[in-house]
Design a protein around this motif. Structure first.
Motif, PDB file in Angstrom:
ATOM      1  N   TRP A 104     -47.891 -40.818 -31.972  1.00  0.00           N
ATOM      2  CA  TRP A 104     -47.411 -41.808 -31.006  1.00  0.00           C
ATOM      3  C   TRP A 104     -47.791 -41.459 -29.578  1.00  0.00           C
ATOM      4  O   TRP A 104     -47.669 -42.299 -28.685  1.00  0.00           O
ATOM      5  N   ASN A 105     -48.293 -40.276 -29.356  1.00  0.00           N
ATOM      6  CA  ASN A 105     -48.746 -39.894 -28.019  1.00  0.00           C
ATOM      7  C   ASN A 105     -50.209 -40.239 -27.769  1.00  0.00           C
ATOM      8  O   ASN A 105     -50.676 -40.180 -26.646  1.00  0.00           O
ATOM      9  N   ASP A 106     -50.928 -40.587 -28.823  1.00  0.00           N
ATOM     10  CA  ASP A 106     -52.356 -40.904 -28.711  1.00  0.00           C
ATOM     11  C   ASP A 106     -52.540 -42.417 -28.563  1.00  0.00           C
ATOM     12  O   ASP A 106     -52.435 -43.167 -29.531  1.00  0.00           O
ATOM     13  N   VAL A 107     -52.844 -42.864 -27.340  1.00  0.00           N
ATOM     14  CA  VAL A 107     -52.988 -44.306 -27.087  1.00  0.00           C
ATOM     15  C   VAL A 107     -54.270 -44.872 -27.667  1.00  0.00           C
ATOM     16  O   VAL A 107     -54.408 -46.091 -27.794  1.00  0.00           O
ATOM     17  N   SER A 108     -55.216 -44.021 -28.047  1.00  0.00           N
ATOM     18  CA  SER A 108     -56.469 -44.532 -28.618  1.00  0.00           C
ATOM     19  C   SER A 108     -56.372 -44.740 -30.128  1.00  0.00           C
ATOM     20  O   SER A 108     -57.237 -45.365 -30.721  1.00  0.00           O
ATOM     21  N   GLU A 109     -55.309 -44.210 -30.719  1.00  0.00           N
ATOM     22  CA  GLU A 109     -55.169 -44.296 -32.176  1.00  0.00           C
ATOM     23  C   GLU A 109     -54.434 -45.582 -32.559  1.00  0.00           C
ATOM     24  O   GLU A 109     -53.298 -45.802 -32.156  1.00  0.00           O
ATOM     25  N   GLY A 110     -55.092 -46.409 -33.356  1.00  0.00           N
ATOM     26  CA  GLY A 110     -54.428 -47.607 -33.874  1.00  0.00           C
ATOM     27  C   GLY A 110     -53.597 -47.263 -35.096  1.00  0.00           C
ATOM     28  O   GLY A 110     -53.962 -46.386 -35.883  1.00  0.00           O
ATOM     29  N   LYS A 111     -52.468 -47.923 -35.215  1.00  0.00           N
ATOM     30  CA  LYS A 111     -51.602 -47.760 -36.381  1.00  0.00           C
ATOM     31  C   LYS A 111     -51.411 -49.153 -36.947  1.00  0.00           C
ATOM     32  O   LYS A 111     -50.809 -50.011 -36.319  1.00  0.00           O
ATOM     33  N   TYR A 112     -51.901 -49.396 -38.148  1.00  0.00           N
ATOM     34  CA  TYR A 112     -51.936 -50.742 -38.714  1.00  0.00           C
ATOM     35  C   TYR A 112     -50.767 -50.959 -39.655  1.00  0.00           C
ATOM     36  O   TYR A 112     -50.381 -50.064 -40.399  1.00  0.00           O
ATOM     37  N   TYR A 113     -50.211 -52.160 -39.614  1.00  0.00           N
ATOM     38  CA  TYR A 113     -49.086 -52.489 -40.476  1.00  0.00           C
ATOM     39  C   TYR A 113     -49.093 -53.963 -40.828  1.00  0.00           C
ATOM     40  O   TYR A 113     -49.812 -54.761 -40.227  1.00  0.00           O
ATOM     41  N   ILE A 114     -48.282 -54.304 -41.806  1.00  0.00           N
ATOM     42  CA  ILE A 114     -48.181 -55.678 -42.298  1.00  0.00           C
ATOM     43  C   ILE A 114     -47.018 -56.369 -41.602  1.00  0.00           C
ATOM     44  O   ILE A 114     -45.943 -55.799 -41.464  1.00  0.00           O
ATOM     45  N   TYR A 115     -47.260 -57.607 -41.186  1.00  0.00           N
ATOM     46  CA  TYR A 115     -46.166 -58.411 -40.649  1.00  0.00           C
ATOM     47  C   TYR A 115     -46.261 -59.820 -41.193  1.00  0.00           C
ATOM     48  O   TYR A 115     -47.305 -60.249 -41.689  1.00  0.00           O
ATOM     49  N   PHE A 116     -45.164 -60.521 -41.101  1.00  0.00           N
ATOM     50  CA  PHE A 116     -45.070 -61.892 -41.598  1.00  0.00           C
ATOM     51  C   PHE A 116     -45.280 -62.825 -40.426  1.00  0.00           C
ATOM     52  O   PHE A 116     -44.470 -62.885 -39.512  1.00  0.00           O
ATOM     53  N   GLY A 117     -46.405 -63.554 -40.458  1.00  0.00           N
ATOM     54  CA  GLY A 117     -46.750 -64.454 -39.366  1.00  0.00           C
ATOM     55  C   GLY A 117     -45.976 -65.758 -39.395  1.00  0.00           C
ATOM     56  O   GLY A 117     -45.362 -66.117 -40.393  1.00  0.00           O
ATOM     57  N   TYR A 118     -46.021 -66.458 -38.284  1.00  0.00           N
ATOM     58  CA  TYR A 118     -45.283 -67.718 -38.188  1.00  0.00           C
ATOM     59  C   TYR A 118     -45.841 -68.796 -39.112  1.00  0.00           C
ATOM     60  O   TYR A 118     -45.182 -69.769 -39.403  1.00  0.00           O
ATOM     61  N   GLU A 119     -47.040 -68.617 -39.590  1.00  0.00           N
ATOM     62  CA  GLU A 119     -47.617 -69.573 -40.544  1.00  0.00           C
ATOM     63  C   GLU A 119     -47.154 -69.294 -41.973  1.00  0.00           C
ATOM     64  O   GLU A 119     -47.685 -69.853 -42.929  1.00  0.00           O
ATOM     65  N   LYS A 120     -46.194 -68.409 -42.108  1.00  0.00           N
ATOM     66  CA  LYS A 120     -45.660 -67.990 -43.402  1.00  0.00           C
ATOM     67  C   LYS A 120     -46.704 -67.291 -44.270  1.00  0.00           C
ATOM     68  O   LYS A 120     -46.763 -67.481 -45.475  1.00  0.00           O
ATOM     69  N   ILE A 121     -47.543 -66.508 -43.626  1.00  0.00           N
ATOM     70  CA  ILE A 121     -48.501 -65.686 -44.361  1.00  0.00           C
ATOM     71  C   ILE A 121     -48.394 -64.244 -43.855  1.00  0.00           C
ATOM     72  O   ILE A 121     -47.972 -64.000 -42.729  1.00  0.00           O
ATOM     73  N   LEU A 122     -48.776 -63.317 -44.707  1.00  0.00           N
ATOM     74  CA  LEU A 122     -48.798 -61.914 -44.318  1.00  0.00           C
ATOM     75  C   LEU A 122     -50.081 -61.630 -43.558  1.00  0.00           C
ATOM     76  O   LEU A 122     -51.151 -62.104 -43.936  1.00  0.00           O
TER      77      LEU A 122
END
Length: 162
Positions: A104-122
């Protein structure tokens, strides 16, 4: 029998009746608590049992307080399936991440995750330094996150969204 003796006997009888009343109140409250909160119990093997509360059902009361009891069999099955999905998903994620944990201290590192969009899709998205509360954790690579959506997406929608 004199008055003093009769008074003593009545005192003992009252003590006994109060003891019985306290026992029955405890039993009533426990049954009321369990019946109001649940009908089915999900055991550690994933089997679902109907609760049959008894006066010695302290373990059932604990199960209610641990949120491991359900009003319907369908609710218990859904929770069992959620837990199974979460276990499988975590195994998949951990295998893909190969021991990686977010820095969490590395601003260049992306951390990818799943979220539920407003279009009702992941969808997949990323953060760099802000910690989000995510049910399924973070992936090191976007491709792994996308693969997880393909592999688990329908089950996630069914068990967590619908």
């Amino acid at each position: 029998m004199n008055n003093e003796q009769e008074q003593k006997e009545l005192e003992y009888e009252i003590i006994e009746l109060e003891s019985q009343l306290a026992y029955k109140k405890e039993k009533y409250n426990r049954l009321k608590f369990i019946n109001a909160n649940s009908r089915y119990f999900l055991c550690e093997t994933g089997d679902i049992y109907e609760l049959i509360p008894t006066v010695d059902s302290e373990h059932m009361e604990k199960a209610v307080k641990q949120n491991n009891t359900f009003k319907t069999v369908k609710d218990a099955e859904k929770e069992r399936d959620r837990r199974a999905l979460l276990y499988e998903f975590n195994q998949f994620r951990d295998e893909r991440n190969k021991g990686w944990t977010p820095n969490w201290n590395d601003v260049s590192e992306g951390k990818y995750y799943i979220y539920f969009g407003y279009e009702k899709i992941l969808k997949h998205t990323f953060v760099q330094t802000t910690r989000e509360f995510v049910t399924f954790g973070y992936f090191r690579n976007v491709a792994d996150c996308i693969e997880a959506i393909g592999k688990f997406g329908d089950r996630i929608k069914k068990l967590y969204i619908d």
